[in-house]
Design an enzyme around this catalytic site. Structure first.
Site, PDB file in Angstrom:
ATOM      1  N   CYS A   1     114.552  13.384 -15.777  1.00 59.74           N
ATOM      2  CA  CYS A   1     114.383  14.706 -16.385  1.00 59.74           C
ATOM      3  C   CYS A   1     115.758  15.318 -16.617  1.00 59.74           C
ATOM      4  O   CYS A   1     116.549  15.450 -15.687  1.00 59.74           O
ATOM      5  CB  CYS A   1     113.566  15.584 -15.434  1.00 59.74           C
ATOM      6  SG  CYS A   1     113.475  17.289 -15.982  1.00 59.74           S
TER       7      CYS A   1
ATOM      8  N   THR B   1     113.096  23.435 -12.010  1.00 57.34           N
ATOM      9  CA  THR B   1     113.845  22.308 -12.560  1.00 57.34           C
ATOM     10  C   THR B   1     115.237  22.752 -13.009  1.00 57.34           C
ATOM     11  O   THR B   1     115.369  23.698 -13.784  1.00 57.34           O
ATOM     12  CB  THR B   1     113.067  21.720 -13.754  1.00 57.34           C
ATOM     13  OG1 THR B   1     111.850  21.173 -13.244  1.00 57.34           O
ATOM     14  CG2 THR B   1     113.849  20.627 -14.455  1.00 57.34           C
TER      15      THR B   1
ATOM     16  N   GLU C   1     106.213  14.994 -11.860  1.00 55.98           N
ATOM     17  CA  GLU C   1     106.468  16.047 -12.845  1.00 55.98           C
ATOM     18  C   GLU C   1     105.506  15.905 -14.025  1.00 55.98           C
ATOM     19  O   GLU C   1     105.041  16.893 -14.589  1.00 55.98           O
ATOM     20  CB  GLU C   1     107.918  16.004 -13.329  1.00 55.98           C
ATOM     21  CG  GLU C   1     108.260  17.218 -14.164  1.00 55.98           C
ATOM     22  CD  GLU C   1     109.690  17.192 -14.689  1.00 55.98           C
ATOM     23  OE1 GLU C   1     110.417  16.233 -14.425  1.00 55.98           O
ATOM     24  OE2 GLU C   1     110.042  18.145 -15.391  1.00 55.98           O
TER      25      GLU C   1
ATOM     26  N   HIS D   1     105.727  23.914 -24.035  1.00 50.41           N
ATOM     27  CA  HIS D   1     106.188  23.069 -22.934  1.00 50.41           C
ATOM     28  C   HIS D   1     105.333  21.808 -22.793  1.00 50.41           C
ATOM     29  O   HIS D   1     105.834  20.748 -22.444  1.00 50.41           O
ATOM     30  CB  HIS D   1     106.165  23.888 -21.648  1.00 50.41           C
ATOM     31  CG  HIS D   1     107.122  23.396 -20.615  1.00 50.41           C
ATOM     32  ND1 HIS D   1     108.372  22.920 -20.923  1.00 50.41           N
ATOM     33  CD2 HIS D   1     107.000  23.270 -19.256  1.00 50.41           C
ATOM     34  CE1 HIS D   1     108.987  22.545 -19.811  1.00 50.41           C
ATOM     35  NE2 HIS D   1     108.168  22.740 -18.792  1.00 50.41           N
TER      36      HIS D   1
ATOM     37  N   CYS E   1     114.318  21.510 -21.152  1.00 46.48           N
ATOM     38  CA  CYS E   1     113.188  21.836 -22.038  1.00 46.48           C
ATOM     39  C   CYS E   1     112.570  23.175 -21.657  1.00 46.48           C
ATOM     40  O   CYS E   1     112.140  23.937 -22.516  1.00 46.48           O
ATOM     41  CB  CYS E   1     112.115  20.765 -21.963  1.00 46.48           C
ATOM     42  SG  CYS E   1     112.765  19.140 -22.314  1.00 46.48           S
TER      43      CYS E   1
ATOM     44  N   CYS F   1     109.184  13.939 -23.791  1.00 41.78           N
ATOM     45  CA  CYS F   1     110.396  13.383 -23.168  1.00 41.78           C
ATOM     46  C   CYS F   1     110.042  12.196 -22.289  1.00 41.78           C
ATOM     47  O   CYS F   1     110.829  11.268 -22.148  1.00 41.78           O
ATOM     48  CB  CYS F   1     111.124  14.446 -22.350  1.00 41.78           C
ATOM     49  SG  CYS F   1     110.186  15.049 -20.940  1.00 41.78           S
TER      50      CYS F   1
ATOM     51  N   TYR G   1     106.619  17.450 -23.219  1.00 38.43           N
ATOM     52  CA  TYR G   1     106.521  16.300 -22.316  1.00 38.43           C
ATOM     53  C   TYR G   1     106.574  14.964 -23.044  1.00 38.43           C
ATOM     54  O   TYR G   1     106.469  13.911 -22.412  1.00 38.43           O
ATOM     55  CB  TYR G   1     105.299  16.443 -21.393  1.00 38.43           C
ATOM     56  CG  TYR G   1     105.709  17.205 -20.147  1.00 38.43           C
ATOM     57  CD1 TYR G   1     105.964  18.571 -20.211  1.00 38.43           C
ATOM     58  CD2 TYR G   1     105.920  16.564 -18.947  1.00 38.43           C
ATOM     59  CE1 TYR G   1     106.411  19.260 -19.097  1.00 38.43           C
ATOM     60  CE2 TYR G   1     106.362  17.246 -17.830  1.00 38.43           C
ATOM     61  CZ  TYR G   1     106.606  18.587 -17.907  1.00 38.43           C
ATOM     62  OH  TYR G   1     107.066  19.259 -16.805  1.00 38.43           O
TER      63      TYR G   1
ATOM     64  N   GLU H   1     114.862  19.779  -8.529  1.00 39.16           N
ATOM     65  CA  GLU H   1     113.984  20.933  -8.372  1.00 39.16           C
ATOM     66  C   GLU H   1     114.427  21.704  -7.137  1.00 39.16           C
ATOM     67  O   GLU H   1     114.790  21.086  -6.133  1.00 39.16           O
ATOM     68  CB  GLU H   1     112.509  20.530  -8.183  1.00 39.16           C
ATOM     69  CG  GLU H   1     111.773  20.269  -9.481  1.00 39.16           C
ATOM     70  CD  GLU H   1     112.118  18.914 -10.070  1.00 39.16           C
ATOM     71  OE1 GLU H   1     112.329  17.965  -9.274  1.00 39.16           O
ATOM     72  OE2 GLU H   1     112.208  18.798 -11.305  1.00 39.16           O
TER      73      GLU H   1
HETATM   74  C1  LIG Z   1     108.748  18.000 -10.738  1.00 38.97           C
HETATM   75  C2  LIG Z   1     108.239  19.366 -11.105  1.00 38.97           C
HETATM   76  C3  LIG Z   1     109.019  20.191 -11.908  1.00 38.97           C
HETATM   77  C4  LIG Z   1     108.604  21.493 -12.210  1.00 38.97           C
HETATM   78  N1  LIG Z   1     109.422  22.314 -12.944  1.00 38.97           N
HETATM   79  C5  LIG Z   1     109.095  23.625 -13.099  1.00 38.97           C
HETATM   80  C6  LIG Z   1     109.993  24.542 -13.738  1.00 38.97           C
HETATM   81  O1  LIG Z   1     111.081  24.182 -14.165  1.00 38.97           O
HETATM   82  N2  LIG Z   1     109.639  25.839 -13.875  1.00 38.97           N
HETATM   83  C7  LIG Z   1     108.460  26.286 -13.399  1.00 38.97           C
HETATM   84  O2  LIG Z   1     108.198  27.474 -13.534  1.00 38.97           O
HETATM   85  N3  LIG Z   1     107.575  25.451 -12.779  1.00 38.97           N
HETATM   86  C8  LIG Z   1     107.868  24.139 -12.619  1.00 38.97           C
HETATM   87  N4  LIG Z   1     106.982  23.278 -11.988  1.00 38.97           N
HETATM   88  C9  LIG Z   1     105.766  23.827 -11.445  1.00 38.97           C
HETATM   89  C10 LIG Z   1     104.463  23.398 -12.110  1.00 38.97           C
HETATM   90  O3  LIG Z   1     104.252  24.139 -13.291  1.00 38.97           O
HETATM   91  C11 LIG Z   1     103.363  23.597 -11.055  1.00 38.97           C
HETATM   92  O4  LIG Z   1     103.553  22.604 -10.059  1.00 38.97           O
HETATM   93  C12 LIG Z   1     101.966  23.503 -11.626  1.00 38.97           C
HETATM   94  O5  LIG Z   1     101.696  24.598 -12.480  1.00 38.97           O
HETATM   95  C13 LIG Z   1     100.937  23.471 -10.498  1.00 38.97           C
HETATM   96  O6  LIG Z   1     101.133  24.571  -9.640  1.00 38.97           O
HETATM   97  P1  LIG Z   1     101.215  24.333  -8.051  1.00 38.97           P
HETATM   98  O7  LIG Z   1     102.230  23.281  -7.793  1.00 38.97           O
HETATM   99  O8  LIG Z   1     101.363  25.647  -7.411  1.00 38.97           O
HETATM  100  O9  LIG Z   1      99.842  23.677  -7.671  1.00 38.97           O
HETATM  101  P2  LIG Z   1      98.465  24.442  -7.535  1.00 38.97           P
HETATM  102  O10 LIG Z   1      98.352  25.520  -8.558  1.00 38.97           O
HETATM  103  O11 LIG Z   1      98.231  24.804  -6.131  1.00 38.97           O
HETATM  104  O12 LIG Z   1      97.475  23.293  -7.970  1.00 38.97           O
HETATM  105  C14 LIG Z   1      97.088  22.229  -7.092  1.00 38.97           C
HETATM  106  C15 LIG Z   1      95.652  21.827  -7.438  1.00 38.97           C
HETATM  107  O13 LIG Z   1      94.769  22.927  -7.164  1.00 38.97           O
HETATM  108  C16 LIG Z   1      94.033  23.262  -8.328  1.00 38.97           C
HETATM  109  N5  LIG Z   1      93.896  24.731  -8.338  1.00 38.97           N
HETATM  110  C17 LIG Z   1      94.863  25.652  -8.186  1.00 38.97           C
HETATM  111  N6  LIG Z   1      94.362  26.909  -8.270  1.00 38.97           N
HETATM  112  C18 LIG Z   1      93.045  26.765  -8.480  1.00 38.97           C
HETATM  113  C19 LIG Z   1      91.960  27.684  -8.663  1.00 38.97           C
HETATM  114  N7  LIG Z   1      92.143  29.009  -8.619  1.00 38.97           N
HETATM  115  N8  LIG Z   1      90.721  27.161  -8.863  1.00 38.97           N
HETATM  116  C20 LIG Z   1      90.539  25.828  -8.904  1.00 38.97           C
HETATM  117  N9  LIG Z   1      91.511  24.898  -8.740  1.00 38.97           N
HETATM  118  C21 LIG Z   1      92.745  25.368  -8.530  1.00 38.97           C
HETATM  119  C22 LIG Z   1      94.856  22.752  -9.491  1.00 38.97           C
HETATM  120  O14 LIG Z   1      94.085  22.501 -10.664  1.00 38.97           O
HETATM  121  C23 LIG Z   1      95.445  21.476  -8.906  1.00 38.97           C
HETATM  122  O15 LIG Z   1      94.515  20.426  -8.988  1.00 38.97           O
HETATM  123  C24 LIG Z   1     107.363  21.956 -11.718  1.00 38.97           C
HETATM  124  C25 LIG Z   1     106.562  21.114 -10.938  1.00 38.97           C
HETATM  125  C26 LIG Z   1     106.992  19.832 -10.625  1.00 38.97           C
HETATM  126  C27 LIG Z   1     106.109  18.954  -9.748  1.00 38.97           C
END
Ligand SMILES: Cc1cc2nc3c(=O)[nH]c(=O)nc-3n(C[C@H](O)[C@H](O)[C@H](O)COP(=O)(O)OP(=O)(O)OC[C@H]3O[C@@H](n4cnc5c(N)ncnc54)[C@H](O)[C@@H]3O)c2cc1C
Length: 493
Positions: A104, A195, A450, A296, A108, A302, A300, A261
């Site tokens: 990565c 990121t 990611e 965004h 982006c 990428c 992906y 990250e």
């Molecule tokens: C390598 C990596 C890079 C990233 N880079 C960035 C970045 O640069 N900037 C940024 O802002 N973010 C970034 N992210 C964050 C990414 O957008 C989030 O990880 C993603 O939106 C999921 O959120 P979470 O990790 O809090 O998981 P959760 O939201 O907790 O989700 C985990 C699981 O629970 C489920 N879930 C969650 N809430 C509910 C609900 N209310 N009802 C039912 N199911 C639910 C989801 O569908 C999923 O299956 C990155 C993540 C990774 C892993």
């Protein structure tokens, strides 16, 4: 603080120098990192961003664009799209950078945030007579002139996922305004999984989800310089990350490039009015999130650049084993290419189907962008599985570079780990380590996890696809061909 642009950054080397001496509060392994630029575990991620600058010099048509905002050529990652070609050009550049870095390259999210904010601030101003769009344009011009890196900070800790921001037991689970002043606001909270945040010059904080009127204090979009003293960064670990501190360059798999990250803690940071682009307009949070994720999710593509690398690595592993032309091996390579191009097909189609916004920039097709990202949550895992299949078990059991260098074990390893004639054992080891790096090791974060969660977990795309799949129109098509009359429910007697 980095509020006044220094001389413009042009090359990767100048970019790396621009990160030095910022005295960021960075923690890793429980200790403060004095100079992230020189930390071996962090450096690979900085090198990956530096590559984006050098590509701008090597291939300006691919990695830069003419901006009518600042009347100059600007890095494509800082460009507000002015045509469908500009949106498509982002995807082409992203694939190339994936091929060049195998990880990565972290820019982006900033590019997609700029474009989503450009149109959302315009429409917010029209609805609420706010001053955000002109401010935002000034901010973008400043970024373009200095050629800075911007990080897009969207994801909050979120606490209890079943509760809205204002309903959480701890109100700081989403970034919020804790004080409003005539000249700005004070904000508090944290952003997760950010990121490339240490490798950025600025971050733009945005809400992470649709908000209700009761969540007014959480409707904040603000730009903050990364060297603001109110920010603390806690670096996220990646599998096999400490291999970068062991010396040697084989066991790392990809000794040059890595992702990054970190968690950002925002400890009561004052943001002046000129850097605020949303302040309480809860009705526009959903528009911003949807426009950002649409950009965004098709960004992906990428990962198809990384896919190209891993397909090449799998083909080389088979070649070094003497089986590249065997039919099931060819078929697996074809399957990998098919999956990879399916991701690219949906992403580039989303960009080709872009439409102009009221502000004048271009927005990709949301349904196709979500299909692209949904494919990304699935196909790289299958591509990785096939790569491990072709690599053989040695991908997970290969002895270390130090054992190859040991005078007692080295000759034995070179004898017994030989593949077909004409191939150096070291080359075989290097390609196996690259496959390990991307499917089990450090850059598996960039290629797999990611792909799963970045820009939203799979269910987030399914919700958007469900909203836009237009099932009723499809039913009408079927009814029409099947000869079922319209507007009649036929029940069996
Ligand atoms: C390598 C990596 C890079 C990233 N880079 C960035 C970045 O640069 N900037 C940024 O802002 N973010 C970034 N992210 C964050 C990414 O957008 C989030 O990880 C993603 O939106 C999921 O959120 P979470 O990790 O809090 O998981 P959760 O939201 O907790 O989700 C985990 C699981 O629970 C489920 N879930 C969650 N809430 C509910 C609900 N209310 N009802 C039912 N199911 C639910 C989801 O569908 C999923 O299956 C990155 C993540 C990774 C892993």
């Amino acid at each position: 603080m980095m509020t006044a642009p220094p001389t413009r950054i042009e090359s990767g080397v100048e970019y790396i120098e621009s990160l030095r001496g910022r005295k960021l509060r960075v923690y890793l392994f429980g200790e403060r990192v004095e100079e992230p630029v020189d930390h071996p575990m962090i450096r690979g991620s900085i090198n990956a961003v530096a590559r984006t600058y050098d590509l701008g010099i090597e291939q300006p048509d691919l990695a830069t664009a003419w901006s009518t905002l600042s009347n100059r050529r600007v890095n494509r990652f800082l460009h507000v799209t002015e045509s469908v070609d500009d949106v498509v050009g982002q995807n082409r550049m992203q694939r190339r950078l994936g091929q060049l870095t195998g990880t990565c390259f972290q820019r982006c999210v900033g590019m997609d945030a700029i474009n989503a904010l450009y149109s959302t601030t315009f429409e917010m101003d029209q609805a609420h007579a706010t001053p955000y769009h002109a401010r935002f344009r000034q901010f973008v011009i400043k970024m373009q002139e200095a050629n800075y890196v911007i990080g897009g900070a969207m994801t909050d800790p979120k606490g209890d996922r079943s509760k809205a921001p204002a309903d959480q037991t701890d109100p700081d689970m989403f970034v919020r305004i804790i004080e409003r002043r005539p000249d700005g606001v004070v904000i508090r909270g944290a952003k997760m999984h950010q990121t490339g945040c240490l490798n950025s010059h600025w971050i733009v904080v945005m809400p992470t989800m649709r908000l209700r009127a009761a969540d007014k204090d959480y409707a904040i979009v603000a730009a903050i310089p990364v060297d603001h003293p109110g920010l603390t960064f806690i670096y996220g670990r990646q599998s096999c990350d400490t291999r970068s501190m062991e010396g040697g360059d084989i066991d790392q798999g990809n000794a040059q490039f890595a992702g990054q990250e970190a968690m950002i803690l925002i400890d009561d940071v004052f943001v002046p009015n000129e850097l605020i682009f949303m302040n309480g307009e809860t009705d526009f949070a959903a528009m911003l999130v949807e426009r950002f994720t649409s950009y965004h999710r098709r960004s992906y593509v990428c990962k198809t650049g990384l896919g190209d690398v891993i397909i090449g690595a799998a083909a080389l592993a088979a070649d070094y084993n003497g089986v590249e032309k065997v039919s099931h091996v060819r078929d697996k390579l074809v399957e990998m290419a098919h999956l990879n191009e399916t991701i690219y097909g949906a992403g580039i189609a989303a960009s080709h189907e872009s439409q102009p916004t009221a502000a004048g920039n271009y927005q990709p097709d949301d349904l196709l962008a979500n299909v692209c990202k949904h494919n990304v949550t699935r196909f790289p895992y299958e591509i990785a599985r096939l790569a491990q299949d072709l690599a053989g078990g040695l991908v997970a059991t290969l002895p270390s570079e130090k054992d190859f260098k040991n005078p007692e074990t080295g000759p034995l390893l070179n004898k017994y780990l030989k593949g077909r004639d004409g191939v150096r054992v070291e080359d075989r080891a290097r390609i196996l380590r690259l496959i390990e790096n991307m499917t089990l090791g450090r850059n598996a974060v960039g290629y797999l996890t990611e792909s799963m969660h970045g820009a939203g977990s799979p269910q987030a795309q399914r919700i958007q696809i469900a909203r836009q799949m237009n099932l009723e129109a499809k039913k009408e098509m079927a009814k029409s061909l099947a000869g079922i009359p319209n507007n009649k429910t036929v029940t069996e007697s």
